[in-house]
Each structure stands twice: as structure tokens, then as C-alpha cells.
Design a protein around this motif. Structure first.
Motif, PDB file in Angstrom:
ATOM      1  N   GLU A 303       0.755  -1.060  -0.005  1.00  0.00           N
ATOM      2  CA  GLU A 303      -0.139  -0.164  -0.040  1.00  0.00           C
ATOM      3  C   GLU A 303       0.914   1.057   0.044  1.00  0.00           C
ATOM      4  O   GLU A 303       0.585   2.047  -0.675  1.00  0.00           O
ATOM      5  CB  GLU A 303      -0.865  -0.153   1.205  1.00  0.00           C
ATOM      6  CG  GLU A 303      -1.951  -1.141   1.244  1.00  0.00           C
ATOM      7  CD  GLU A 303      -2.827  -1.153   2.392  1.00  0.00           C
ATOM      8  OE1 GLU A 303      -2.570  -0.288   3.448  1.00  0.00           O
ATOM      9  OE2 GLU A 303      -3.741  -2.030   2.512  1.00  0.00           O
ATOM     10  N   LEU A 306       2.145   2.035  -3.383  1.00  0.00           N
ATOM     11  CA  LEU A 306       1.329   2.432  -4.223  1.00  0.00           C
ATOM     12  C   LEU A 306       1.066   3.841  -4.159  1.00  0.00           C
ATOM     13  O   LEU A 306       0.982   4.683  -5.011  1.00  0.00           O
ATOM     14  CB  LEU A 306       0.169   1.745  -4.264  1.00  0.00           C
ATOM     15  CG  LEU A 306      -0.214   0.242  -4.523  1.00  0.00           C
ATOM     16  CD1 LEU A 306      -1.460  -0.420  -4.500  1.00  0.00           C
ATOM     17  CD2 LEU A 306       0.220   0.175  -6.065  1.00  0.00           C
ATOM     18  N   ARG A 307       0.938   4.334  -2.726  1.00  0.00           N
ATOM     19  CA  ARG A 307       0.983   5.514  -2.746  1.00  0.00           C
ATOM     20  C   ARG A 307       2.292   6.344  -2.966  1.00  0.00           C
ATOM     21  O   ARG A 307       2.089   7.569  -3.545  1.00  0.00           O
ATOM     22  CB  ARG A 307       1.146   6.067  -1.170  1.00  0.00           C
ATOM     23  CG  ARG A 307       1.074   7.366  -0.343  1.00  0.00           C
ATOM     24  CD  ARG A 307       0.901   7.605   0.922  1.00  0.00           C
ATOM     25  NE  ARG A 307       1.798   6.673   1.859  1.00  0.00           N
ATOM     26  CZ  ARG A 307       3.093   7.073   2.029  1.00  0.00           C
ATOM     27  NH1 ARG A 307       3.403   8.057   1.372  1.00  0.00           N
ATOM     28  NH2 ARG A 307       3.663   6.219   2.837  1.00  0.00           N
ATOM     29  N   ARG A 309       4.109   5.814  -5.769  1.00  0.00           N
ATOM     30  CA  ARG A 309       4.080   5.761  -7.047  1.00  0.00           C
ATOM     31  C   ARG A 309       2.822   6.988  -7.416  1.00  0.00           C
ATOM     32  O   ARG A 309       3.117   7.666  -8.543  1.00  0.00           O
ATOM     33  CB  ARG A 309       3.558   4.453  -7.562  1.00  0.00           C
ATOM     34  CG  ARG A 309       3.599   4.514  -9.142  1.00  0.00           C
ATOM     35  CD  ARG A 309       3.399   2.932  -9.644  1.00  0.00           C
ATOM     36  NE  ARG A 309       2.150   2.500  -9.283  1.00  0.00           N
ATOM     37  CZ  ARG A 309       1.564   1.361  -9.819  1.00  0.00           C
ATOM     38  NH1 ARG A 309       2.340   0.443 -10.355  1.00  0.00           N
ATOM     39  NH2 ARG A 309       0.609   0.778  -9.467  1.00  0.00           N
ATOM     40  N   ASN A 310       1.725   6.896  -6.705  1.00  0.00           N
ATOM     41  CA  ASN A 310       0.822   8.066  -7.171  1.00  0.00           C
ATOM     42  C   ASN A 310       1.005   9.272  -6.817  1.00  0.00           C
ATOM     43  O   ASN A 310       0.667  10.298  -7.363  1.00  0.00           O
ATOM     44  CB  ASN A 310      -0.277   7.616  -6.296  1.00  0.00           C
ATOM     45  CG  ASN A 310      -1.141   6.162  -6.805  1.00  0.00           C
ATOM     46  OD1 ASN A 310      -1.160   5.836  -8.034  1.00  0.00           O
ATOM     47  ND2 ASN A 310      -2.017   5.556  -5.882  1.00  0.00           N
ATOM     48  N   ASP A 311       2.033   9.480  -5.583  1.00  0.00           N
ATOM     49  CA  ASP A 311       2.640  10.686  -5.558  1.00  0.00           C
ATOM     50  C   ASP A 311       3.637  11.164  -6.604  1.00  0.00           C
ATOM     51  O   ASP A 311       4.249  12.341  -6.511  1.00  0.00           O
ATOM     52  CB  ASP A 311       3.413  10.723  -4.037  1.00  0.00           C
ATOM     53  CG  ASP A 311       2.325  10.676  -2.905  1.00  0.00           C
ATOM     54  OD1 ASP A 311       0.900  10.985  -3.268  1.00  0.00           O
ATOM     55  OD2 ASP A 311       2.648  10.262  -2.030  1.00  0.00           O
ATOM     56  N   GLY A 312       4.189  10.302  -7.509  1.00  0.00           N
ATOM     57  CA  GLY A 312       4.709  10.868  -8.677  1.00  0.00           C
ATOM     58  C   GLY A 312       6.052  10.115  -8.844  1.00  0.00           C
ATOM     59  O   GLY A 312       6.953  10.530  -9.715  1.00  0.00           O
ATOM     60  N   ASP A 314       9.089   7.809  -9.984  1.00  0.00           N
ATOM     61  CA  ASP A 314       9.236   7.207 -11.266  1.00  0.00           C
ATOM     62  C   ASP A 314       9.969   5.901 -11.155  1.00  0.00           C
ATOM     63  O   ASP A 314      11.110   5.970 -11.520  1.00  0.00           O
ATOM     64  CB  ASP A 314       9.890   8.041 -12.279  1.00  0.00           C
ATOM     65  CG  ASP A 314       9.105   9.412 -12.711  1.00  0.00           C
ATOM     66  OD1 ASP A 314       7.903   9.408 -12.827  1.00  0.00           O
ATOM     67  OD2 ASP A 314       9.673  10.352 -12.739  1.00  0.00           O
TER      68      ASP A 314
END
Length: 318
Positions: A303, A306-307, A309-312, A314
């Protein structure tokens, strides 16, 4: 070994015959027999039956085993006892193999507990199997599982579920430098670790383990015996626990280093390791390695990944 009169086991011998006598006990077989680690009543009925049945009993110490047999009311002449210990195990194993080839049933018993667990027996079993002969284990007492059962180990595994995993390390090296190196390696092990130690080295081991700080350790002293003592303390407090009562350094010891406690969100260390790995690896691979390295729950780390990655960030894809 507890002191009990042979007559105390008359009913047990009869029960052993009734309960185990009808079973099949093939010839040309090595029976690996676990014996009590202190309390004589911890012998199994099948062990009592087999010790009476076999043609020869191979043992770590013939005098100790003879005393054990007499306590149970089992009369075996000395000629039916064969010494197989750490100093002669490789050579004595060949004598056992030769007897098995003639169709004999042979039992092997170490002084206490399950053979091959920090006791002789492993080389003997290997030689017998290599010769194509059969080995049958008779389960029973073990200081390892005895203390695990009393330690109350609770921790989250890498998948976020309660884990009962543990590592058996046995006796650490006796030399200070090698022992310290071994303890440093244990500090990186998130699972529970079971150790064994002799009375003359227990205080040195306690001082070495003290560097593990607040990690809990359960000490089992003289397990199943009259003066049995079980206590759980922080590693840093272990030397003082022994110093508080000089009787505590007497006897044989098993110790459990409790698993590393991890927080519900995976912990700061888990996230730190995860971020480093995500810079070079796919998410699933990074999560798996971060869980193994930090001991943090895998679900929580996923989890977090994923957070991130979603925060940007790379990082490489799945």
C-alpha cells in the motif's frame, strides 16, 4: 534426570505394550528415539516399547542410557548398548550399518531430547540412509519446541498475518569475537531465534545478547526439571537478570529471541528500505525484498508503494 523408582513405570511398560505392541516394527531399521530432557515421565509409550524390542541400542553415552533404562525397569545388558557419540560417530555408524544389513533392529538415543538437534545422530542417520537402510523417527521431548510453546511468540509476518516462524541457531560460537559476529547477524533476523547454551557460558552469552536492546528474550532454565524457571526480559536486562540470583546460572539453557516488533503501517525502516528499492526495481519485487529485509508486513508495504507511485515517483513498473 529426575529420580524415580523403576516400579513407578511398571504400569507404563504394560501400557506401552498394549498401545504400541500391535504396530509393525520392520527389521533392518534404525529407530531414532527422543528421550526426556529432564522429567522421566515425558517418555512416550512407543519409545518404551521400541527400547524393549530392538536388538541393540546405540547411544551417546552408554552409562547414561543404561541408567535411563533401569529407571524405566528395562533390563538390557551392556553388550546390547553401542556407543555412538560426537567423537566416533562416523566410524560407529559403519558398525550400525553392518548390523542393519544383518536384519537387526537398532534404536538410537542421545542423552536427552531428540537426536540430531544439537546432539549426535545426524551423521548416523545420513550413513544409514546412504546405505539404503530404513530410518524411522519416534517423536518426543525437545527443549526447542518446549520453550517455543511457553514463550508466547506473537508477531506480524511479511504478509501481515500472525507468524509462528522461527530459526533454530543452537549453540553460538564460544570465542568472543565469533559470538559477537553471530549476534550481529541475529540482530538482522526478524523472525524468532532459538538458542541453546551451557551453564559455564550463559553469562557471556547474556552480555553478548545485551546489545539487542529492547528486543525480548525468553529464558528457559532446567526445562521440565525440579528447578525449572522461565522468564521473559529485554535483551539489555539479561545480564542483570542472571546477576540477581546466582542460582539462575545453574543448569541447561534454551533461549528464544522474540521476533522483531513491527508497526501496523510497515514502520519507518520498512518505508525507508522500500523507497531505496523502488528507485531500481518493480513494485512487487521491491515490496518483497523490503519485507524480507525489514520484517515489516508485506501488505502494508505494498500500500505504501502504491502511495509513493501515485505521488509521482518514477520507479520501474510491475
Amino acid at each position: 534426570m529426575a529420580s524415580l523408582a523403576p516400579a513407578s513405570f511398571g504400569a507404563a511398560l504394560a501400557a506401552a505394550h498394549d498401545a504400541a505392541g500391535a504396530q509393525h516394527y520392520p527389521q533392518a531399521t534404525l529407530y531414532v528415539v527422543a528421550t526426556p530432557i529432564g522429567n522421566l515421565a515425558d517418555i512416550t509409550l512407543r519409545a518404551l516399547h521400541v527400547l524393549q524390542l530392538v536388538d541393540v541400542i546405540a547411544c551417546e553415552d552408554t552409562r547414561h542410557t543404561q541408567s535411563l533404562l533401569r529407571a524405566y525397569g528395562i533390563d538390557r545388558p551392556g553388550a546390547r548398548l553401542l556407543a555412538v557419540h560426537q567423537h566416533n560417530e562416523a566410524e560407529a555408524a559403519q558398525a550400525v550399518v553392518a548390523r542393519l544389513a544383518q536384519g537387526e533392529r537398532i534404536a538410537y538415543a542421545s542423552d536427552a531430547g531428540t537426536p540430531g538437534v544439537s546432539d549426535p545422530g545426524a551423521r548416523l542417520v545420513t550413513a544409514v540412509r546412504a546405505a539404503g537402510q530404513r530410518v524411522l523417527p519416534l517423536p518426543g521431548a525437545s527443549s526447542v519446541t518446549t520453550l517455543i510453546g511457553a514463550a508466547g511468540l506473537v508477531a506480524d509476518g511479511a504478509d501481515g498475518n500472525a507468524s509462528s516462524a522461527f530459526v533454530f541457531a543452537g549453540f553460538l560460537p564460544s570465542k568472543a569475537g565469533e559470538r559477537d559476529t553471530a549476534v550481529q547477524a541475529l540482530s538482522q533476523e526478524p523472525r524468532a531465534v532459538v538458542l541453546l547454551e551451557a551453564p559455564h557460558r550463559i553469562e557471556s552469552l547474556a552480555r553478548a545478547l545485551a546489545v539487542l536492546g529492547e528486543r525480548r528474550i525468553t529464558v528457559g532454565r532446567e526445562l521440565t526439571k525440579q528447578f525449572e524457571e522461565i522468564a521473559t526480559v529485554a535483551a539489555s536486562a539479561l545480564p542483570d537478570w542472571f546477576a540477581a540470583d546466582r542460582d539462575r546460572v545453574r543448569g541447561e539453557f534454551a533461549l528464544v529471541l522474540h521476533p522483531v516488533a513491527v508497526s501496523g503501517d510497515g514502520g519507518a525502516e520498512g518505508e525507508r528500505v522500500l523507497r531505496l528499492l523502488l528507485a531500481e526495481l518493480p513494485v512487487k519485487t521491491a515490496v518483497r525484498l523490503a519485507a524480507e529485509i525489514s520484517g515489516a508486513p508485506r501488505n502494508a508495504l505494498y500500500e505504501t508503494a502504491l502511495r509513493i507511485r501515485n505521488d509521482g515517483n518514477d520507479e520501474p513498473g510491475d
